[in-house]
Design an enzyme around this catalytic site. Structure first.
Site, PDB file in Angstrom:
ATOM      1  N   ALA A  14      50.109  33.025 -13.173  1.00 51.41           N
ATOM      2  CA  ALA A  14      50.472  31.623 -12.918  1.00 51.41           C
ATOM      3  C   ALA A  14      49.976  31.112 -11.577  1.00 51.41           C
ATOM      4  O   ALA A  14      50.077  29.929 -11.277  1.00 51.41           O
ATOM      5  CB  ALA A  14      51.993  31.477 -12.988  1.00 51.41           C
ATOM      6  N   ARG A  19      42.334  30.931  -3.170  1.00 50.70           N
ATOM      7  CA  ARG A  19      41.198  31.542  -2.470  1.00 50.70           C
ATOM      8  C   ARG A  19      39.912  31.521  -3.301  1.00 50.70           C
ATOM      9  O   ARG A  19      38.835  31.714  -2.780  1.00 50.70           O
ATOM     10  CB  ARG A  19      41.553  32.989  -2.076  1.00 50.70           C
ATOM     11  CG  ARG A  19      42.590  33.062  -0.969  1.00 50.70           C
ATOM     12  CD  ARG A  19      43.222  34.450  -0.852  1.00 50.70           C
ATOM     13  NE  ARG A  19      44.271  34.667  -1.842  1.00 50.70           N
ATOM     14  CZ  ARG A  19      44.970  35.804  -1.971  1.00 50.70           C
ATOM     15  NH1 ARG A  19      44.706  36.818  -1.173  1.00 50.70           N
ATOM     16  NH2 ARG A  19      45.912  35.912  -2.895  1.00 50.70           N
ATOM     17  N   LYS A  26      41.789  31.727 -11.867  1.00 50.02           N
ATOM     18  CA  LYS A  26      41.005  32.945 -11.605  1.00 50.02           C
ATOM     19  C   LYS A  26      41.084  33.950 -12.742  1.00 50.02           C
ATOM     20  O   LYS A  26      40.098  34.632 -13.032  1.00 50.02           O
ATOM     21  CB  LYS A  26      41.417  33.553 -10.259  1.00 50.02           C
ATOM     22  CG  LYS A  26      42.323  34.734 -10.257  1.00 50.02           C
ATOM     23  CD  LYS A  26      42.564  35.263  -8.865  1.00 50.02           C
ATOM     24  CE  LYS A  26      44.033  35.582  -8.691  1.00 50.02           C
ATOM     25  NZ  LYS A  26      44.366  36.059  -7.354  1.00 50.02           N
ATOM     26  N   ASN A 236      40.607  38.129  -5.578  1.00 51.07           N
ATOM     27  CA  ASN A 236      41.180  36.882  -5.091  1.00 51.07           C
ATOM     28  C   ASN A 236      40.132  35.880  -4.633  1.00 51.07           C
ATOM     29  O   ASN A 236      40.427  34.704  -4.480  1.00 51.07           O
ATOM     30  CB  ASN A 236      42.132  37.173  -3.924  1.00 51.07           C
ATOM     31  CG  ASN A 236      43.234  38.130  -4.334  1.00 51.07           C
ATOM     32  OD1 ASN A 236      43.981  37.854  -5.263  1.00 51.07           O
ATOM     33  ND2 ASN A 236      43.311  39.274  -3.666  1.00 51.07           N
TER      34      ASN A 236
HETATM   35  C1  UD1 Z   1      49.775  41.003  -4.528  1.00 52.66           C
HETATM   36  C2  UD1 Z   1      50.914  41.825  -3.906  1.00 52.66           C
HETATM   37  C3  UD1 Z   1      50.328  42.828  -2.902  1.00 52.66           C
HETATM   38  C4  UD1 Z   1      49.313  43.714  -3.614  1.00 52.66           C
HETATM   39  C5  UD1 Z   1      48.228  42.874  -4.307  1.00 52.66           C
HETATM   40  C6  UD1 Z   1      47.384  43.761  -5.181  1.00 52.66           C
HETATM   41  C7  UD1 Z   1      52.900  40.376  -3.791  1.00 52.66           C
HETATM   42  C8  UD1 Z   1      53.725  39.530  -2.941  1.00 52.66           C
HETATM   43  N1  UD1 Z   1      51.836  40.932  -3.218  1.00 52.66           N
HETATM   44  O1  UD1 Z   1      49.152  40.250  -3.499  1.00 52.66           O
HETATM   45  O2  UD1 Z   1      51.366  43.634  -2.380  1.00 52.66           O
HETATM   46  O3  UD1 Z   1      48.717  44.591  -2.672  1.00 52.66           O
HETATM   47  O4  UD1 Z   1      48.830  41.870  -5.166  1.00 52.66           O
HETATM   48  O5  UD1 Z   1      46.345  43.048  -5.787  1.00 52.66           O
HETATM   49  O6  UD1 Z   1      53.222  40.557  -4.946  1.00 52.66           O
HETATM   50  N2  UD1 Z   1      51.102  34.864  -9.430  1.00 52.66           N
HETATM   51  C9  UD1 Z   1      51.956  34.164 -10.246  1.00 52.66           C
HETATM   52  N3  UD1 Z   1      52.841  33.296  -9.679  1.00 52.66           N
HETATM   53  C10 UD1 Z   1      52.935  33.097  -8.326  1.00 52.66           C
HETATM   54  C11 UD1 Z   1      52.043  33.847  -7.495  1.00 52.66           C
HETATM   55  C12 UD1 Z   1      51.154  34.716  -8.077  1.00 52.66           C
HETATM   56  O7  UD1 Z   1      51.924  34.298 -11.457  1.00 52.66           O
HETATM   57  O8  UD1 Z   1      53.771  32.304  -7.897  1.00 52.66           O
HETATM   58  C13 UD1 Z   1      50.136  35.776 -10.060  1.00 52.66           C
HETATM   59  C14 UD1 Z   1      48.690  35.460  -9.713  1.00 52.66           C
HETATM   60  O9  UD1 Z   1      48.138  34.581 -10.679  1.00 52.66           O
HETATM   61  C15 UD1 Z   1      48.025  36.830  -9.736  1.00 52.66           C
HETATM   62  C16 UD1 Z   1      49.153  37.804  -9.417  1.00 52.66           C
HETATM   63  O10 UD1 Z   1      50.359  37.083  -9.596  1.00 52.66           O
HETATM   64  O11 UD1 Z   1      47.490  37.141 -11.007  1.00 52.66           O
HETATM   65  C17 UD1 Z   1      49.096  38.309  -7.984  1.00 52.66           C
HETATM   66  O12 UD1 Z   1      49.141  37.190  -7.096  1.00 52.66           O
HETATM   67  P1  UD1 Z   1      48.185  37.098  -5.832  1.00 52.66           P
HETATM   68  O13 UD1 Z   1      48.413  35.782  -5.166  1.00 52.66           O
HETATM   69  O14 UD1 Z   1      46.827  37.462  -6.192  1.00 52.66           O
HETATM   70  O15 UD1 Z   1      48.833  38.237  -4.893  1.00 52.66           O
HETATM   71  P2  UD1 Z   1      48.100  39.067  -3.754  1.00 52.66           P
HETATM   72  O16 UD1 Z   1      48.066  38.251  -2.533  1.00 52.66           O
HETATM   73  O17 UD1 Z   1      46.840  39.578  -4.259  1.00 52.66           O
HETATM   74 MG    MG Z   2      45.718  39.244  -5.999  1.00 51.21          MG
END
Ligand code: UD1
Ligand code: MG
Length: 469
Positions: A14, A19, A26, A236
């Site tokens: 979601a 980035r 993505k 990312n």
């Molecule tokens: C996350 C982890 C981090 C880990 C990394 C590995 C958290 C807080 N951090 O960071 O510890 O090392 O992944 O790749 O979990 N997403 C949602 N809803 C939201 C936010 C994100 O569905 O509100 C989804 C994104 O679409 C994505 C996934 O969750 O597919 C991960 O989110 P992302 O923002 O990429 O987290 P990272 O900063 O990579």
């Molecule tokens: Mg990520």
């Protein structure tokens, strides 16, 4: 309800993909022929036998949802996260769909295209064996960059995860990272999520905080460390996407070489994961093969060719050319510099030479179209020869029309075939003809001005010039 032995997967998809700086979410970006999220789902199916996914959608939810429904059908249900308040908040949105489920939840990030079935199997097997409340996947990285760091107690047990943004100097030095891939006992996961607070650098509800909530409650948290840090790579940014694609391509090429395909220069060969290639085919550098493409055995492809969504039979030679949604039968030679556009079908043992363009046309066997020709909306029979510089005039400015070129016919060089028009079986057309009427079987069609030679004309001109003062 699902059997507790079989986990349900929750996939987070979601996020805003900030980035990526993209209009496309993505998880829908294509990496080596498959969208990022498809890799994740496939690994879940192959590794843990998952047949039920809850995908959390939010940013551009409609697009993600319609893509996945078309691709995966009933295997996927959706939970909407709006607004997007972090990974913990994302997983919380799946709770309503998993209310009575007390089995295991495999929680996956939608942005880890390199995740393998093998590592997910190992994670889930360890989780089942230990009976832990949560088992997380970790990896050691030379440069842990922006990944969450795994903080362990002196006895080695996991205490918590700290995001790079929130980590102190010492914590940032930790080289063990959180892969964002976990197994949880479902009821304990949702109970812990209720205790997570958005107290961090981004003001978000972090899924990572569930680990410390469980530890503080006295629950058992285990970790499985991936021996290969690449498989947990999260994408990312565009640069990370390119790195992931390069790794996938390398493994695609290695599998092809293992199966008996010669890849002359793997660093300069780009083949999607969806492509199939037969034994003893040789691929020269600069060749790109994409989409749903099938190539037969003993073909020679490239150098510098682009092939997409096409089907080549055995023994095809294809040099410096393009094929898109085309079918090329056994023993055909194409190129250099040919362009096979959608619905071009070339029959066995035919030759398509340089600067030839084919579109929506069926060519028979042993047919020769060797130079500088456009064949569109046409049917060309077996053993026909189309002379250089021939054009089917298929478009009258408003509509497309068909050209029929019979078997064993011979189209002279530089013909203009004004469609709709038909050249009969075994017929000839004279070089330089503009054919506007059908040519019957075995006839010769001549459609050009007769040549006139003006005797002495050039000598008279020279003489006249000399007389000038
Ligand atoms: C996350 C982890 C981090 C880990 C990394 C590995 C958290 C807080 N951090 O960071 O510890 O090392 O992944 O790749 O979990 N997403 C949602 N809803 C939201 C936010 C994100 O569905 O509100 C989804 C994104 O679409 C994505 C996934 O969750 O597919 C991960 O989110 P992302 O923002 O990429 O987290 P990272 O900063 O990579
Ligand atoms: Mg990520």
């Amino acid at each position: 309800m699902n059997h507790p032995e079989c986990p349900i997967a929750v996939v987070m998809a979601a996020g805003k993909s900030t980035r990526m700086k993209s209009q496309t979410p993505k998880v829908l970006h294509t990496v080596a022929g498959r969208s990022v999220i498809d890799y994740v789902l496939q690994a879940g199916i192959d590794g843990c036998g998952i047949d039920e996914f809850v995908v959390v959608v939010g940013h551009k939810a409609d697009r993600v949802q319609s893509y996945l429904t078309e691709r995966w059908g009933n295997a996927v249900r959706f939970a909407l996260q709006d607004p997007q308040l972090g990974t913990g908040h994302a997983v919380q949105q799946a709770e309503a769909l998993l209310k009575d489920f007390d089995g295991d939840v495999l929680t996956l990030a939608g942005d880890t295209p390199l995740v393998t079935a093998d590592i997910l199997r190992r994670l889930y097997t360890a989780h089942r064996k230990s009976g832990a409340a949560a088992t997380m996947l970790t990896a050691r990285m030379d440069d842990p960059a922006m990944y969450g760091r795994v903080i362990r107690a002196k006895d080695g047990s996991v205490l918590r995860i700290v995001e790079a943004r929130d980590a102190g100097e010492e914590e940032r030095k930790v080289d063990e990272i959180n892969a964002s891939i976990y197994c949880f006992r479902a009821p304990l996961l949702f109970e812990a999520l209720r205790k997570v607070r958005p107290v961090n650098n981004q003001g978000e509800y972090y899924l990572t905080d569930v680990i410390s909530v469980l530890v503080e409650k006295g629950e058992r948290v285990e970790a499985v460390t991936s021996p290969d840090p690449n498989v947990v790579m999260g994408v990312n940014t565009r640069a990370e996407m390119a790195r992931a694609a390069a790794l996938i391509r390398t493994s695609v090429l290695e599998k092809l070489m293992d199966s008996g395909v010669t890849v002359m220069d793997p660093a300069n060969t780009y083949i999607d994961i969806t492509v199939e290639i037969g034994q003893d085919t040789i691929i020269y550098p600069g060749t790109v093969i994409e989409g749903e493409t099938k190539i037969g055995a003993r073909c020679v492809l490239g150098p510098h060719s682009y092939i997409r969504d096409s089907e080549f039979a055995d023994d095809v030679s294809f040099m410096m050319s393009r094929a898109w949604q085309a079918r090329v039968d056994k023993g055909v030679s194409v190129g250099p510099f040919a362009n096979l556009r959608p619905e071009a079908i070339v029959g066995a043992d035919s030759i398509i030479g340089s600067f030839v363009e084919l579109k929506k046309s069926v060519l028979g066997q042993e047919t020769h179209v060797c130079h500088l020709t456009y064949i569109g909306d046409a049917f060309v029979g077996d053993r026909a020869n189309v002379g250089g510089g021939t054009i089917t005039c298929n478009f009258d400015g408003e509509r497309k029309h068909q050209t029929f070129i019979g078997p064993d016919s011979f189209i002279g060089s530089n013909n203009t075939l004004v469609a709709p028009v038909s050249i009969g079986e075994g017929a000839f057309t004279a070089a330089g003809s503009t054919i506007t009427e059908n040519v019957p079987t075995d006839a010769l069609g001549v459609a050009r001005e007769r040549q006139v030679n003006k005797e002495g004309w050039a000598a008279a001109r020279r003489k006249a010039k000399r007389k000038q003062p």
